[in-house]
Design a protein around this motif. Sequence first.
Motif, PDB file in Angstrom:
ATOM      1  N   LYS A 158       7.658  -8.509   1.132  1.00  0.00           N
ATOM      2  CA  LYS A 158       6.269  -8.607   1.552  1.00  0.00           C
ATOM      3  C   LYS A 158       6.144  -8.588   3.072  1.00  0.00           C
ATOM      4  O   LYS A 158       5.233  -7.984   3.619  1.00  0.00           O
ATOM      5  CB  LYS A 158       5.606  -9.860   0.988  1.00  0.00           C
ATOM      6  CG  LYS A 158       4.978  -9.658  -0.346  1.00  0.00           C
ATOM      7  CD  LYS A 158       4.095 -10.818  -0.686  1.00  0.00           C
ATOM      8  CE  LYS A 158       3.366 -10.527  -1.977  1.00  0.00           C
ATOM      9  NZ  LYS A 158       2.452 -11.563  -2.341  1.00  0.00           N
ATOM     10  N   ASP A 159       7.070  -9.257   3.761  1.00  0.00           N
ATOM     11  CA  ASP A 159       7.033  -9.259   5.218  1.00  0.00           C
ATOM     12  C   ASP A 159       7.244  -7.854   5.759  1.00  0.00           C
ATOM     13  O   ASP A 159       6.586  -7.457   6.722  1.00  0.00           O
ATOM     14  CB  ASP A 159       8.094 -10.204   5.787  1.00  0.00           C
ATOM     15  CG  ASP A 159       7.752 -11.672   5.550  1.00  0.00           C
ATOM     16  OD1 ASP A 159       6.570 -11.975   5.354  1.00  0.00           O
ATOM     17  OD2 ASP A 159       8.692 -12.489   5.567  1.00  0.00           O
TER      18      ASP A 159
ATOM     19  N   ALA B 264       4.078  -5.911   5.207  1.00  0.00           N
ATOM     20  CA  ALA B 264       3.077  -6.325   6.198  1.00  0.00           C
ATOM     21  C   ALA B 264       3.378  -5.683   7.549  1.00  0.00           C
ATOM     22  O   ALA B 264       2.466  -5.245   8.256  1.00  0.00           O
ATOM     23  CB  ALA B 264       3.039  -7.839   6.315  1.00  0.00           C
ATOM     24  N   TYR B 265       4.659  -5.614   7.900  1.00  0.00           N
ATOM     25  CA  TYR B 265       5.073  -4.976   9.147  1.00  0.00           C
ATOM     26  C   TYR B 265       4.665  -3.499   9.155  1.00  0.00           C
ATOM     27  O   TYR B 265       4.078  -3.008  10.120  1.00  0.00           O
ATOM     28  CB  TYR B 265       6.591  -5.123   9.329  1.00  0.00           C
ATOM     29  CG  TYR B 265       7.147  -4.338  10.492  1.00  0.00           C
ATOM     30  CD1 TYR B 265       7.021  -4.815  11.799  1.00  0.00           C
ATOM     31  CD2 TYR B 265       7.781  -3.120  10.281  1.00  0.00           C
ATOM     32  CE1 TYR B 265       7.527  -4.086  12.865  1.00  0.00           C
ATOM     33  CE2 TYR B 265       8.296  -2.389  11.342  1.00  0.00           C
ATOM     34  CZ  TYR B 265       8.163  -2.879  12.631  1.00  0.00           C
ATOM     35  OH  TYR B 265       8.656  -2.152  13.688  1.00  0.00           O
TER      36      TYR B 265
ATOM     37  N   ASN C 179       0.965  -3.028   9.380  1.00  0.00           N
ATOM     38  CA  ASN C 179       0.523  -3.228  10.752  1.00  0.00           C
ATOM     39  C   ASN C 179       0.803  -1.989  11.605  1.00  0.00           C
ATOM     40  O   ASN C 179      -0.011  -1.611  12.445  1.00  0.00           O
ATOM     41  CB  ASN C 179       1.181  -4.468  11.357  1.00  0.00           C
ATOM     42  CG  ASN C 179       0.587  -4.825  12.695  1.00  0.00           C
ATOM     43  OD1 ASN C 179      -0.618  -4.708  12.901  1.00  0.00           O
ATOM     44  ND2 ASN C 179       1.424  -5.260  13.616  1.00  0.00           N
TER      45      ASN C 179
ATOM     46  N   GLN D 187       1.313  -3.183  -1.649  1.00  0.00           N
ATOM     47  CA  GLN D 187       2.683  -3.122  -2.169  1.00  0.00           C
ATOM     48  C   GLN D 187       2.922  -1.941  -3.100  1.00  0.00           C
ATOM     49  O   GLN D 187       3.648  -2.045  -4.088  1.00  0.00           O
ATOM     50  CB  GLN D 187       3.065  -4.437  -2.870  1.00  0.00           C
ATOM     51  CG  GLN D 187       3.351  -5.591  -1.947  1.00  0.00           C
ATOM     52  CD  GLN D 187       2.106  -6.222  -1.358  1.00  0.00           C
ATOM     53  OE1 GLN D 187       1.156  -6.483  -2.087  1.00  0.00           O
ATOM     54  NE2 GLN D 187       2.102  -6.468  -0.068  1.00  0.00           N
TER      55      GLN D 187
END
Length: 160
Positions: A2-3, A6-7, A10, A41
Amino acid sequence: MKDLNAYHANLELQHIYLETCAERFQYLELYLEGYYCYRHQCVTRQGKADWTQIFTHAERSMAASQVVDHKQLVRLFRLPRSVLTGKLKTLVRDNELTLSRLEQCLDEHLDYVILTRQEWQQLKAAGFENRMPADYYRPDSASYQQAMSRFQALGITFPA
């Protein structure tokens, strides 16, 4: 994972921001799709944006819910790209474009729907493939700023 998503989301957001600042709106679709995929996702096992997963993630019309074969379905932005671009142009015009405002706008308005090919042809024939009905822009209308108004105008229904 998930990180990492998110990266990547962004990064796509920053691409959209740069293209919007430069008013190069013709290049946005690829970045919008990538942003959507990472945000929701819809990625491969290798962590790449996977637009085919939009077919399982996006809201389907009632008719599309009955179809299993992806080749019989079409994915579309809930709002036409031209309308979404118009919202971005308004942020630029009003000098309100920031990464956070852009993210808020996209999270609110960037979404996909899945239609059957017949529904898509109906949408095209009515002239709503790239635009919204006039009532979408009329403040006194029940359809004012309602993202689903072009589908409702044609009787294309979605589960409640």
